[in-house]
Design a protein around this motif. Sequence first.
Motif, PDB file in Angstrom:
ATOM      1  N   ALA A 194       6.059  -6.477  -4.742  1.00 36.14           N
ATOM      2  CA  ALA A 194       4.832  -6.927  -4.375  1.00 36.14           C
ATOM      3  C   ALA A 194       4.096  -7.569  -5.372  1.00 36.14           C
ATOM      4  CB  ALA A 194       4.106  -5.677  -3.758  1.00 36.14           C
ATOM      5  N   ASP A 195       3.297  -8.573  -4.974  1.00 37.25           N
ATOM      6  CA  ASP A 195       2.256  -8.992  -6.128  1.00 37.25           C
ATOM      7  C   ASP A 195       1.349  -8.074  -6.714  1.00 37.25           C
ATOM      8  OD1 ASP A 195       3.461 -11.504  -6.074  1.00 37.25           O
ATOM      9  OD2 ASP A 195       2.367 -12.122  -4.376  1.00 37.25           O
ATOM     10  N   LEU A 196       0.643  -6.937  -5.660  1.00 36.04           N
ATOM     11  CA  LEU A 196      -0.324  -6.092  -5.945  1.00 36.04           C
ATOM     12  C   LEU A 196       0.229  -4.835  -5.379  1.00 36.04           C
ATOM     13  CD1 LEU A 196      -3.273  -8.474  -5.427  1.00 36.04           C
ATOM     14  CD2 LEU A 196      -2.285  -7.986  -7.730  1.00 36.04           C
ATOM     15  N   VAL A 197      -0.085  -3.846  -6.112  1.00 39.20           N
ATOM     16  CA  VAL A 197       0.256  -2.320  -5.590  1.00 39.20           C
ATOM     17  C   VAL A 197      -1.091  -1.539  -5.285  1.00 39.20           C
ATOM     18  CG1 VAL A 197       1.704  -0.440  -5.453  1.00 39.20           C
ATOM     19  CG2 VAL A 197       2.701  -2.711  -5.925  1.00 39.20           C
ATOM     20  N   ILE A 198      -1.528  -1.205  -4.292  1.00 38.45           N
ATOM     21  CA  ILE A 198      -2.392  -0.196  -4.208  1.00 38.45           C
ATOM     22  C   ILE A 198      -2.020   1.405  -3.995  1.00 38.45           C
ATOM     23  CG2 ILE A 198      -4.384   0.477  -2.405  1.00 38.45           C
ATOM     24  CD1 ILE A 198      -4.570  -2.655  -1.647  1.00 38.45           C
ATOM     25  N   GLY A 199      -2.320   2.007  -4.819  1.00 35.53           N
ATOM     26  CA  GLY A 199      -2.132   3.569  -4.912  1.00 35.53           C
ATOM     27  C   GLY A 199      -3.082   4.228  -3.831  1.00 35.53           C
ATOM     28  N   ALA A 200      -2.537   4.555  -2.624  1.00 32.50           N
ATOM     29  CA  ALA A 200      -3.436   5.347  -1.701  1.00 32.50           C
ATOM     30  C   ALA A 200      -2.594   6.621  -1.536  1.00 32.50           C
ATOM     31  CB  ALA A 200      -3.786   4.570  -0.469  1.00 32.50           C
ATOM     32  N   ASP A 201      -1.889   7.141  -2.599  1.00 31.45           N
ATOM     33  CA  ASP A 201      -0.967   8.206  -2.333  1.00 31.45           C
ATOM     34  C   ASP A 201      -1.506   9.444  -2.756  1.00 31.45           C
ATOM     35  OD1 ASP A 201      -1.270   6.909  -4.907  1.00 31.45           O
ATOM     36  OD2 ASP A 201       1.186   7.276  -5.206  1.00 31.45           O
ATOM     37  N   GLY A 202      -2.808   9.753  -2.677  1.00 26.75           N
ATOM     38  CA  GLY A 202      -3.345  11.004  -2.505  1.00 26.75           C
ATOM     39  C   GLY A 202      -3.532  11.794  -3.744  1.00 26.75           C
TER      40      GLY A 202
ATOM     41  N   VAL B 145       1.019  -1.275  -0.059  1.00 26.44           N
ATOM     42  CA  VAL B 145       0.144   0.208  -0.238  1.00 26.44           C
ATOM     43  C   VAL B 145       0.964   1.152   0.025  1.00 26.44           C
ATOM     44  CG1 VAL B 145      -1.533   1.358   1.283  1.00 26.44           C
ATOM     45  CG2 VAL B 145      -1.900  -1.287   1.302  1.00 26.44           C
ATOM     46  N   ILE B 146       0.821   2.333  -1.140  1.00 21.01           N
ATOM     47  CA  ILE B 146       1.608   3.421  -1.010  1.00 21.01           C
ATOM     48  C   ILE B 146       0.824   4.520  -0.429  1.00 21.01           C
ATOM     49  CG2 ILE B 146       2.904   5.031  -2.501  1.00 21.01           C
ATOM     50  CD1 ILE B 146       3.763   1.902  -2.580  1.00 21.01           C
ATOM     51  N   GLY B 147       1.229   4.948   0.802  1.00 21.18           N
ATOM     52  CA  GLY B 147       0.483   5.952   1.255  1.00 21.18           C
ATOM     53  C   GLY B 147      -0.373   5.574   2.577  1.00 21.18           C
ATOM     54  N   ALA B 148       0.184   6.094   3.664  1.00 17.04           N
ATOM     55  CA  ALA B 148      -0.687   5.654   5.056  1.00 17.04           C
ATOM     56  C   ALA B 148      -1.384   6.799   5.524  1.00 17.04           C
ATOM     57  CB  ALA B 148       0.398   5.314   6.002  1.00 17.04           C
ATOM     58  N   GLY B 149      -2.034   7.433   4.582  1.00 17.27           N
ATOM     59  CA  GLY B 149      -3.104   8.402   4.694  1.00 17.27           C
ATOM     60  C   GLY B 149      -4.285   7.558   5.387  1.00 17.27           C
ATOM     61  N   LEU B 150      -5.642   8.398   5.482  1.00 14.16           N
ATOM     62  CA  LEU B 150      -6.835   7.641   6.155  1.00 14.16           C
ATOM     63  C   LEU B 150      -7.143   6.513   5.024  1.00 14.16           C
ATOM     64  CD1 LEU B 150      -8.430  10.906   7.480  1.00 14.16           C
ATOM     65  CD2 LEU B 150      -7.202   9.025   8.851  1.00 14.16           C
ATOM     66  N   GLY B 151      -6.887   6.604   3.942  1.00 14.12           N
ATOM     67  CA  GLY B 151      -7.585   5.469   2.821  1.00 14.12           C
ATOM     68  C   GLY B 151      -6.574   4.505   3.025  1.00 14.12           C
TER      69      GLY B 151
END
Length: 407
Positions: A172-180, A29-35
Amino acid sequence: MVYTLFLVIFLTNHQEDLIVSNTKPTIAVIGAGLGGAAAAALLQKAGYPTQVYEQAPEFARLGAGIHLGPNAMKVMRRIGIEDQLERMGSHPSHWFSRDGETGEYLSRIPLGDFAKEEYGAAYITVHRGDLHALMVDQLDQDRLHFGKRLEKVDDQGDQVVMTFADGTEATADLVIGADGVNSVIREHLLGEEAPIYSGWVAHRAIISAEKLKAYDLDFEACVKWWSGDRHMMVYYVTGDHKEYYYVTGVPEPDWNHGTSFVDSSREEMRAAFKNYGPEVQALIDCTETVTKWPLLERNPLPLWHDNRLVLLGDAAHPMKPHMAQGAVMAIEDAAMLVRCMETTGAENYADAFELYRFNRFERASRVQKVSHDNTWLRQNEDPAWVFGHDVYEVPLKDPKTEVKENA
Ligand code: FAD
């Protein structure tokens, strides 16, 4: 001998990932904001080996509040922090809208006990930093990496390689862009494109409730003061009502500061709200520090995922904050994404990502539009489509069937 030593070191470092990854793909997960924090907490709870990469060296308690509607609190229930948040937050009985100049009531939207009964969870307002710290605490701290600014992502088909500004790499196998709003993953999927400056700024300030006591005025727990082209939303951010908070929307033609916020001042606030009533003037008088933020948007994106990459939250649908639902949509996204991965099986990630997009796009785009128009709860209206939504109970629409039906 060397090989055995290498194997022992490798297994010591990756044992947990290997055990889980018999069935579950590794996720970044890229970004540890609220999402991102919501997504990572839910994924880790569901047993996915999930690493979180955050560019900030650490998080601070920035001066800002946030609304968490019942639709977000249902996700907090799954994360396991609903009770703590209920204790931490303020529970307004209503969302009031009032004319900023005359004080006349424009709407009274019941929250409090009504929200619990009608929408299935509490409506709270809380300090954003307190909420964020609680969410980040839910994460496996060994898998949370600060100071990791993603610079480049390379989806190689069978895995994704991430390169960070400090020169390190991870896979990683999968990447989630939670980077705003300035997401690197969005840029990789769709190309470089700056977000749209909406022409409005938001001022944010936390006010000591103690100071306000000197004014013989009634400071309601949650009220939005409106006039033609501007507003001030005000609410408590702690359950003990010691900290009051305002956030505005004020037109400002250009934003050329090149930073995500700048300092503002009491003088600027007085000029912007000079015709407003005594409660707003008292709040401005009591302001010690106030910051000013550009409100950024994007039009709905044509693509939310590709192969092993997927977007959520502001990376996918940044919006003006005038419904107080931007972060809430990121949290709903996180819950829906994990639900879809569990539904299809994460090995079928292409199906999972499309199922997720299909079941989020319309709602997120509608919230973006209403936020843009800044009409939400200005008059009495039924907010059930937002607050009553349960991301876990809403029937999933199948993109394959729907496309056939629409063909
Ligand atoms: P963000 O919160 O932006 O988090 C992204 C994270 O990714 C950050 O921690 C960032 O440091 C990190 N990151 C970015 N780039 C990289 C990189 N390259 N590598 C690694 N990490 C990276 N929403 C509400 O629901 N209720 C409200 O009351 C509310 N009030 C608001 C008031 C204002 C003035 C503003 C501006 C917004 C408000 N919002 C509100 C909207 C809300 O703040 C956003 O919608 C929400 O923060 C989006 O969450 P996110 O996790 O998608 O993105």
